[in-house]
Design a protein around this motif. Structure first.
Motif, PDB file in Angstrom:
ATOM      1  N   GLY A 176       0.818  -1.209   0.000  1.00 34.67           N
ATOM      2  CA  GLY A 176       0.000   0.000   0.000  1.00 34.67           C
ATOM      3  C   GLY A 176       0.848   1.254   0.000  1.00 34.67           C
ATOM      4  O   GLY A 176       0.627   2.170  -0.794  1.00 34.67           O
ATOM      5  N   ALA A 177       1.835   1.308   0.881  1.00 29.05           N
ATOM      6  CA  ALA A 177       2.709   2.478   0.955  1.00 29.05           C
ATOM      7  C   ALA A 177       3.513   2.635  -0.338  1.00 29.05           C
ATOM      8  O   ALA A 177       3.653   3.742  -0.861  1.00 29.05           O
ATOM      9  N   GLY A 178       4.010   1.520  -0.864  1.00 29.32           N
ATOM     10  CA  GLY A 178       4.796   1.581  -2.101  1.00 29.32           C
ATOM     11  C   GLY A 178       4.001   2.108  -3.277  1.00 29.32           C
ATOM     12  O   GLY A 178       4.457   3.005  -4.004  1.00 29.32           O
ATOM     13  N   LEU A 179       2.814   1.556  -3.483  1.00 24.93           N
ATOM     14  CA  LEU A 179       1.978   2.023  -4.595  1.00 24.93           C
ATOM     15  C   LEU A 179       1.499   3.451  -4.387  1.00 24.93           C
ATOM     16  O   LEU A 179       1.512   4.270  -5.311  1.00 24.93           O
ATOM     17  N   TYR A 180       1.079   3.751  -3.169  1.00 29.41           N
ATOM     18  CA  TYR A 180       0.623   5.108  -2.877  1.00 29.41           C
ATOM     19  C   TYR A 180       1.744   6.107  -3.166  1.00 29.41           C
ATOM     20  O   TYR A 180       1.530   7.125  -3.834  1.00 29.41           O
ATOM     21  N   ASN A 181       2.940   5.823  -2.686  1.00 30.82           N
ATOM     22  CA  ASN A 181       4.063   6.738  -2.876  1.00 30.82           C
ATOM     23  C   ASN A 181       4.452   6.869  -4.342  1.00 30.82           C
ATOM     24  O   ASN A 181       4.829   7.951  -4.798  1.00 30.82           O
ATOM     25  N   LEU A 182       4.363   5.788  -5.108  1.00 30.86           N
ATOM     26  CA  LEU A 182       4.645   5.847  -6.539  1.00 30.86           C
ATOM     27  C   LEU A 182       3.681   6.803  -7.238  1.00 30.86           C
ATOM     28  O   LEU A 182       4.085   7.608  -8.079  1.00 30.86           O
ATOM     29  N   PHE A 183       2.394   6.725  -6.882  1.00 26.10           N
ATOM     30  CA  PHE A 183       1.371   7.548  -7.516  1.00 26.10           C
ATOM     31  C   PHE A 183       1.271   8.957  -6.922  1.00 26.10           C
ATOM     32  O   PHE A 183       0.458   9.759  -7.379  1.00 26.10           O
ATOM     33  N   HIS A 184       2.070   9.246  -5.903  1.00 23.23           N
ATOM     34  CA  HIS A 184       2.018  10.560  -5.260  1.00 23.23           C
ATOM     35  C   HIS A 184       3.395  11.222  -5.154  1.00 23.23           C
ATOM     36  O   HIS A 184       3.573  12.162  -4.388  1.00 23.23           O
ATOM     37  N   HIS A 185       4.341  10.751  -5.912  1.00 26.35           N
ATOM     38  CA  HIS A 185       5.697  11.294  -5.865  1.00 26.35           C
ATOM     39  C   HIS A 185       5.836  12.353  -6.956  1.00 26.35           C
ATOM     40  O   HIS A 185       5.659  12.063  -8.136  1.00 26.35           O
ATOM     41  N   LYS A 186       6.146  13.562  -6.557  1.00 28.90           N
ATOM     42  CA  LYS A 186       6.246  14.653  -7.531  1.00 28.90           C
ATOM     43  C   LYS A 186       7.404  14.451  -8.501  1.00 28.90           C
ATOM     44  O   LYS A 186       7.328  14.886  -9.647  1.00 28.90           O
ATOM     45  N   GLY A 187       8.457  13.780  -8.067  1.00 29.77           N
ATOM     46  CA  GLY A 187       9.565  13.483  -8.970  1.00 29.77           C
ATOM     47  C   GLY A 187       9.121  12.587 -10.118  1.00 29.77           C
ATOM     48  O   GLY A 187       9.488  12.804 -11.273  1.00 29.77           O
TER      49      GLY A 187
END
Length: 119
Positions: free
Chosen positions: A51-62
């Motif tokens: 969950g954290a991995g996918l969420y962070n992938l879809f919410h990373h400005k880079g």
């Protein structure tokens, strides 16, 4: 400091809307797509790590910026659109206190714990 960070995220959200306008798509499309990056939350149905991995992938400005420039370089407006949507959504989320997630659980973010008054 909290309000200063929110103002900074508001400025980035406005930038994202401006960049969307440059792409020439219909404005209703922004409204339809703005919440789509939250699909990354589906990983939490499996476990906190995914969950954290996918969420962070879809919410990373880079990631958003890389997508936008990749689409620009290869003349792929749909990829530019994806980058703008990810960037705008991430800025909007952070205005409301939703940051990148730790594997500990959804409410644990780089901005602090969601729901806890962090003044």
């Amino acid at each position: 400091m909290k309000n200063l960070l929110r103002l900074e995220e508001l400025a980035m959200f406005v930038l994202g809307i401006f960049m969307f306008g440059l792409l020439g798509y219909q404005w209703w499309l922004l409204l339809v797509l703005l919440l789509t990056p939250d699909i990354g939350m589906l990983g939490y149905l499996v476990n906190n790590k995914l969950g954290a991995g996918l969420y962070n992938l879809f919410h990373h400005k880079g990631v958003a910026i890389l997508l936008y420039f990749f689409g620009m370089y290869f003349s792929m407006p749909i990829v530019q659109l994806a980058g703008v949507i990810l960037f705008s959504h991430s800025a909007m989320d952070r205005m409301f206190g939703y940051g990148l997630k730790y594997e500990k659980g959804f409410k644990f973010t780089h901005l602090g714990e969601i729901g806890k008054n962090n003044g």
